[in-house]
Design an enzyme around this catalytic site. Structure first.
Site, PDB file in Angstrom:
ATOM      1  N   CYS A 292      -1.422   4.127  -6.276  1.00 57.46           N
ATOM      2  CA  CYS A 292      -2.249   3.470  -5.250  1.00 57.46           C
ATOM      3  C   CYS A 292      -2.476   2.065  -5.763  1.00 57.46           C
ATOM      4  O   CYS A 292      -2.845   1.876  -6.927  1.00 57.46           O
ATOM      5  CB  CYS A 292      -3.572   4.211  -5.083  1.00 57.46           C
TER       6      CYS A 292
ATOM      7  N   CYS B  11       0.865  -1.173   0.000  1.00 54.46           N
ATOM      8  CA  CYS B  11       0.000   0.000   0.000  1.00 54.46           C
ATOM      9  C   CYS B  11       0.906   1.228   0.000  1.00 54.46           C
ATOM     10  O   CYS B  11       1.748   1.381   0.896  1.00 54.46           O
ATOM     11  CB  CYS B  11      -0.850  -0.031   1.262  1.00 54.46           C
TER      12      CYS B  11
HETATM   13  N1  DGL Z   1      -4.167   0.806  -1.598  1.00 56.86           N
HETATM   14  C1  DGL Z   1      -3.715   1.938  -0.895  1.00 56.86           C
HETATM   15  C2  DGL Z   1      -2.511   2.626  -1.568  1.00 56.86           C
HETATM   16  O1  DGL Z   1      -1.775   2.005  -2.319  1.00 56.86           O
HETATM   17  C3  DGL Z   1      -4.675   2.990  -0.403  1.00 56.86           C
HETATM   18  C4  DGL Z   1      -6.119   2.722  -0.239  1.00 56.86           C
HETATM   19  C5  DGL Z   1      -6.740   3.503   0.902  1.00 56.86           C
HETATM   20  O2  DGL Z   1      -6.886   4.732   0.821  1.00 56.86           O
HETATM   21  O3  DGL Z   1      -7.062   2.855   1.900  1.00 56.86           O
HETATM   22  O4  DGL Z   1      -2.258   3.776  -1.333  1.00 56.86           O
END
Ligand code: DGL
Length: 269
Positions: free
Chosen positions: A190, A78
Site C-alpha cells: 500500500c 495506489c
Molecule cells: N494507498 C492505497 C494503496 O496503495 C490505499 C489507501 C486506501 O485504502 O485508500 O493501496
C-alpha cells in the site's frame, strides 16, 4: 487522434497522500516533467470498499483529471486502485496508464529463506490480483499477508502530528506477526506505508528487508515516456489537488513537503 503535448503533466492519483513518494521518485530524475497529483480524499479509504465501487470512483476521478489537466500519462499510484481498476481505466483513456502493484516478484526472488510478508489494504489482500502475483512469482514462498487498515488511516490522518512512539505502536501487530513468522522480506503493498518505512526498518531489524515498488514503477514510467516520445523539455508547474480538504490543513503541508503548489479541491469531483 489527439496530439499530445510533451509538456502536458503526468497525472498521479491515490485516495490520499500515498502516491506522493512515487511522484517524487520521478520528479527527482526528470526535472523537466510537469506533474499533477490528485488525492481522492472524499472517497478515502479505497481499501474498505468493494471492487465495483472502487472502479466507479477511480473512473470518475480520472475523468475529472482528464477534463481539468489534459495529462499525457496517468500513474495510478495506489495498489488498491490498480488491482481493481487498471483494465477499466486503460479502456477509458487515450494516454498511457502505469499502475502500482505489490512488489512480490523482487521480494520472492531475493528472499533467502523463501518466507515473505505482504502488508496491504483489505481489498488488495483479499483480491485475486495479489493471489495471482503470488502464484506466478512466489510459488516456492510462504507468504504472510496482513491487511493493515488501521495503518492506512493513521498515515492519512495522523502522520504529521504523530510521535515516533505512536508510529511504532501502529505497526506493532504487523511487526510481531512478521517477526514470529521469520520472514526476511516485507513488501509494502500500500503506497501509504512508505511513510513508515524507517519505523518499520527499526522495528523489524536489519535482517529483514523492506521492499516497495518505487524503483520498478519509476523505471516503467521513464521507459513509457521514452518509448512514446513523450519526454518534456519545458518545466512549468506541479500542482496538488484533492477531492475534499484534509483536516488540519495537512494537504498543504504534504504538497509543500514534495514541492508541489496547492491547488485545493478539484472541480467536478
Ligand atoms: N494507498 C492505497 C494503496 O496503495 C490505499 C489507501 C486506501 O485504502 O485508500 O493501496
Amino acid at each position: 487522434m489527439i496530439l499530445m503535448s510533451n509538456s502536458a503533466p503526468i497525472a498521479f492519483i491515490d485516495s490520499g497522500i500515498g502516491g506522493l513518494p512515487y511522484l517524487q521518485w520521478v520528479k527527482e530524475r526528470l526535472p523537466f516533467e510537469n506533474f499533477v497529483y490528485l488525492a481522492d480524499r472524499k472517497n478515502f479509504p479505497y481499501g474498505e470498499k468493494s471492487s465495483d465501487e472502487i472502479v466507479e470512483i477511480v473512473l470518475r476521478a480520472v475523468k475529472s483529471l482528464r477534463a481539468g489537466s489534459y495529462p499525457k500519462m496517468l500513474v495510478i499510484a495506489c495498489n488498491t486502485a490498480t488491482v481493481t481498476s487498471l483494465d477499466a481505466v486503460r479502456a477509458a483513456v487515450d494516454f498511457p496508464v502505469v499502475g502500482v502493484v505489490p512488489a512480490v516478484k523482487p521480494a520472492a526472488s531475493s528472499s533467502r529463506n523463501k518466507r515473505i510478508g505482504v502488508m496491504a489494504t483489505k481489498r488488495t489482500i483479499d483480491g485475486s490480483y495479489l493471489q495471482r502475483l503470488i502464484e506466478n512469482f512466489a510459488p516456492d514462498c510462504h507468504v504472510e499477508k496482513v491487511a493493515a487498515s488501521g495503518v492506512v488511516s493513521f498515515v492519512e490522518n495522523d502522520f504529521f502530528m504523530a510521535s515516533d512512539d505512536q508510529k511504532m505502536e501502529i505497526v506493532e501487530n504487523a511487526v510481531d506477526l512478521f517477526s514470529g513468522e521469520k520472514v526476511d522480506k516485507v513488501v509494502l503493498g500500500c503506497t501509504h506505508f512508505i511513510y513508515l518505512d524507517e519505523i518499520l526498518r527499526k522495528r523489524l531489524g536489519e535482517a529483514v528487508e523492506i521492499i516497495d515498488s518505487r524503483d520498478g514503477v519509476g523505471r516503467q514510467i521513464i521507459h513509457v515516456l521514452e518509448k512514446e516520445n513523450l519526454l518534456s523539455r519545458e518545466k512549468r508547474e506541479d500542482i496538488f489537488y484533492c477531492s475534499a480538504e484534509s483536516p488540519g490543513d495537512s494537504y498543504r503541508q504534504f504538497a509543500a513537503m514534495f514541492g508541489l503548489s496547492y491547488g485545493g479541491v478539484m472541480e467536478g469531483l
